[in-house]
Design a protein around this motif. Structure first.
Motif, PDB file in Angstrom:
ATOM      1  N   GLY A  84     -13.308  -1.659  -3.471  1.00  0.00           N
ATOM      2  CA  GLY A  84     -14.421  -2.430  -2.953  1.00  0.00           C
ATOM      3  C   GLY A  84     -13.992  -3.834  -2.580  1.00  0.00           C
ATOM      4  O   GLY A  84     -12.868  -4.264  -2.860  1.00  0.00           O
ATOM      5  N   LEU A  85     -14.900  -4.579  -1.952  1.00  0.00           N
ATOM      6  CA  LEU A  85     -14.588  -5.931  -1.491  1.00  0.00           C
ATOM      7  C   LEU A  85     -14.209  -6.843  -2.650  1.00  0.00           C
ATOM      8  O   LEU A  85     -13.293  -7.656  -2.546  1.00  0.00           O
ATOM      9  CB  LEU A  85     -15.779  -6.507  -0.721  1.00  0.00           C
ATOM     10  N   GLU A  86     -14.938  -6.715  -3.783  1.00  0.00           N
ATOM     11  CA  GLU A  86     -14.654  -7.569  -4.931  1.00  0.00           C
ATOM     12  C   GLU A  86     -13.279  -7.250  -5.509  1.00  0.00           C
ATOM     13  O   GLU A  86     -12.498  -8.149  -5.853  1.00  0.00           O
ATOM     14  CB  GLU A  86     -15.726  -7.390  -5.997  1.00  0.00           C
ATOM     15  N   GLU A  87     -12.966  -5.951  -5.613  1.00  0.00           N
ATOM     16  CA  GLU A  87     -11.658  -5.561  -6.133  1.00  0.00           C
ATOM     17  C   GLU A  87     -10.530  -6.014  -5.201  1.00  0.00           C
ATOM     18  O   GLU A  87      -9.468  -6.463  -5.649  1.00  0.00           O
ATOM     19  CB  GLU A  87     -11.597  -4.046  -6.316  1.00  0.00           C
ATOM     20  N   LEU A  88     -10.756  -5.898  -3.886  1.00  0.00           N
ATOM     21  CA  LEU A  88      -9.750  -6.361  -2.931  1.00  0.00           C
ATOM     22  C   LEU A  88      -9.521  -7.864  -3.041  1.00  0.00           C
ATOM     23  O   LEU A  88      -8.400  -8.348  -2.885  1.00  0.00           O
ATOM     24  CB  LEU A  88     -10.171  -5.999  -1.507  1.00  0.00           C
TER      25      LEU A  88
END
Length: 545
Positions: free
Chosen positions: A209-213
């Protein structure tokens, strides 16, 4: 080059004898009635100087340690001093300083053995002077003082020499121990940094996800900073110990700069910098590793101090040579700081400088490498407008082969059979995962002993333990396959030393920690070379479906 202490001693002999001649001439001038007494001394000193000139010429012509020549030089010195003090009497007493100088000089330059020998000859000279000159018979206490001084001063010098020698031996031992520690610590620290970088690259390609990226991006950015600091410290250590010896090669300058830009693509994205590289068709005669380090450090500075602004890299002709020029539109450097920026740990302080990573070593490394390569480094900067840095004096060379060009070579790694040899489990796992993400068929091995493979390319760690090295693994696979299988060595040791040891094997060498874009770029270059030579058996042509 080793210092020639005997030649220095011969030069100083001429200087001191010239001063002694001047002193005797002054004495003769102040006492015209005693001029006849000083005339033989003047004649002897002139003869002494002439003989000393020939002795110096012999030392320069045949340098080295010759005991009998050194003994002759000492006897030559003491004979001149004795002649002057015997004939000069009381007025020639200051020449005793020359006797003490000869004694200490031989000890300080050649060691305690020669100090003891010089002291014995000096004492014999004083006894001879006392016996031949009646003046000294009337001054027994003064003569005794000279004897005591001639014994005590060299004895004290011997004690100091011994202490200095012991301290020097301890310092050398400590330095060797530090070198061994740093070499081992360097290797051990490179391994986890290398594996973390590869694991991070694998995570970036995963479905996150965007947060993990964003978290992965922050890890990668922090790791990039650690890697740069680590390399800077090792570069300074290597330069301080004279282990970086430039060996020139014919290099395509445009390809070298393009590789540096590729390796800094992620760092430029983090800094919001657009890297612009002007195409360059020139070849140069230079050490590619050292020039890459210089450009890398200059580019790193531009990314730090000109965030959000474009950076231009180009090449200009300068007379018969070439210059690599890097322009940025950052905040610039005030004129009073420019003379200081090449000093170690020097940083121009501005507001919020605590947010800029680094130790202030980059430009110091650039300056010192420029001296090794015999090139010049110039900085022009205007506050608020930007900075221009030029590496000038690069020697242009004739092309070794045709310039690199974009051909029909494969631009993907799908189906490439890779034999990966790495004894560190984490590095093996991380490298395998990354290569598989790129579409490679990886054959992983933690031990290179008895290795057999039908791979298209070999990637091996240089140090695989005590049984076999990465170079031996590559040689074994090439012998088994009957052709020069492309190979890449990745090492945590001194990369210049490894390159020299592998220079006859035609393999690429990368230093840990390796950035994934750097690894990918090398693999693609290997693929292009394989396609041009028609030597790379693809999976479809060598194996049935």
């Amino acid at each position: 080059m080793e210092k020639n202490s005997e030649l220095d001693q011969a030069t100083l002999r001429l200087t001191v004898s010239a001063c002694a001649l001047l002193y005797i001439v002054v004495l003769a001038g102040l006492d015209p009635g005693a001029a006849k007494r000083y005339a033989p001394i003047i004649i002897y000193i002139v003869t002494f100087i002439c003989a000393s000139v020939f002795l110096r010429m012999a030392i320069k012509r045949w340098p080295g340690h010759f005991f009998w020549r050194r003994l002759f030089a000492m006897v030559h010195d003491y004979t001149g001093i004795a002649f002057a003090m015997v004939l000069g009497g009381e007025g020639a007493l200051p020449i005793y300083a020359a006797l003490l100088w000869v004694t200490l000089g031989n000890g300080m330059r050649f060691g305690s053995r020669y100090l003891a020998l010089a002291t014995v000859i000096a004492l014999s000279t004083l006894v001879l002077i006392f016996w031949l000159n009646p003046f000294w018979h009337t001054q027994p206490y003064m003569f005794l003082m000279l004897i005591v001084t001639t014994i005590v001063v060299p004895a004290y010098a011997h004690i100091l020499l011994k202490r200095t020698r012991i301290a020097s031996e301890e310092a050398i031992a400590a330095n060797q121990e530090k070198s061994r520690f740093l070499a081992q610590a360097s290797h051990d620290l490179r391994q986890p940094i290398h594996s973390i970088g590869l694991f991070t690259a694998c995570l970036r390609d995963a479905r996150l996800g965007l947060e993990e990226l964003r978290l992965v991006d922050n890890i990668d950015r922090s790791l990039h900073t650690v890697s740069q600091l680590f390399r800077s410290i090792l570069d300074i250590y290597t330069l301080d110990h004279g282990k970086w010896v430039p060996q020139a090669d014919t290099v395509h300058l445009g390809a070298l700069l393009q590789d540096v830009v590729k390796q800094n693509t992620e760092a430029a994205r983090w800094a919001g910098v657009e890297l612009r590289l002007r195409a360059c068709p020139y070849w140069v005669n230079v050490n590619p590793g050292m020039l890459t380090t210089m450009v890398q450090n200059l580019l790193s500075n531009a990314l730090k101090y000109a965030p959000g602004q474009p950076v231009l890299i180009g090449v200009r002709r300068q007379g018969k040579g070439l210059a690599v020029v890097i322009y940025d539109k950052g905040r610039g450097i005030a004129s009073e700081h420019l003379p200081e920026v090449f000093k170690e740990f020097y940083r121009v302080r501005h507001v919020r400088d605590k947010d800029v990573e680094g130790l202030g070593l980059g430009l110091s490394i650039v300056k010192r490498i420029s001296q090794l390569l015999n090139v010049d480094i110039h900085i022009r900067s205007i506050v608020g407008q930007g900075t221009k840095v030029a590496i000038s004096g690069l020697e242009q060379a004739a092309p070794r082969t045709s310039a690199p060009r974009v051909s029909g070579a494969r631009d993907r790694l799908n189906g490439l059979r890779v034999c990966l040899v790495e004894d560190d489990a984490n590095v093996l796992m991380a490298t395998s995962a990354l290569l598989e993400k790129w579409g490679c068929d990886v054959q992983g091995h933690s031990d290179g002993e008895g290795l057999s493979s039908d791979c298209d390319i070999v990637i091996a760690d240089f140090d695989l333990g005590t049984k076999v090295s990465g170079a031996e693994c590559i040689a074994a696979i090439r012998a088994q396959r009957g052709w020069e299988v492309p190979a890449l060595v990745i090492t945590g040791h001194d990369i210049e030393r490894i390159r020299q040891s592998l220079q006859n094997m035609n393999v690429s060498v990368l230093a840990k920690p390796v950035r994934p874009p750097e690894l990918r770029a090398v693999l693609l270059e290997q693929l292009k070379a394989m396609d041009r030579q028609g030597e790379a058996p693809t999976k479809s042509s060598s194996e049935p479906d």
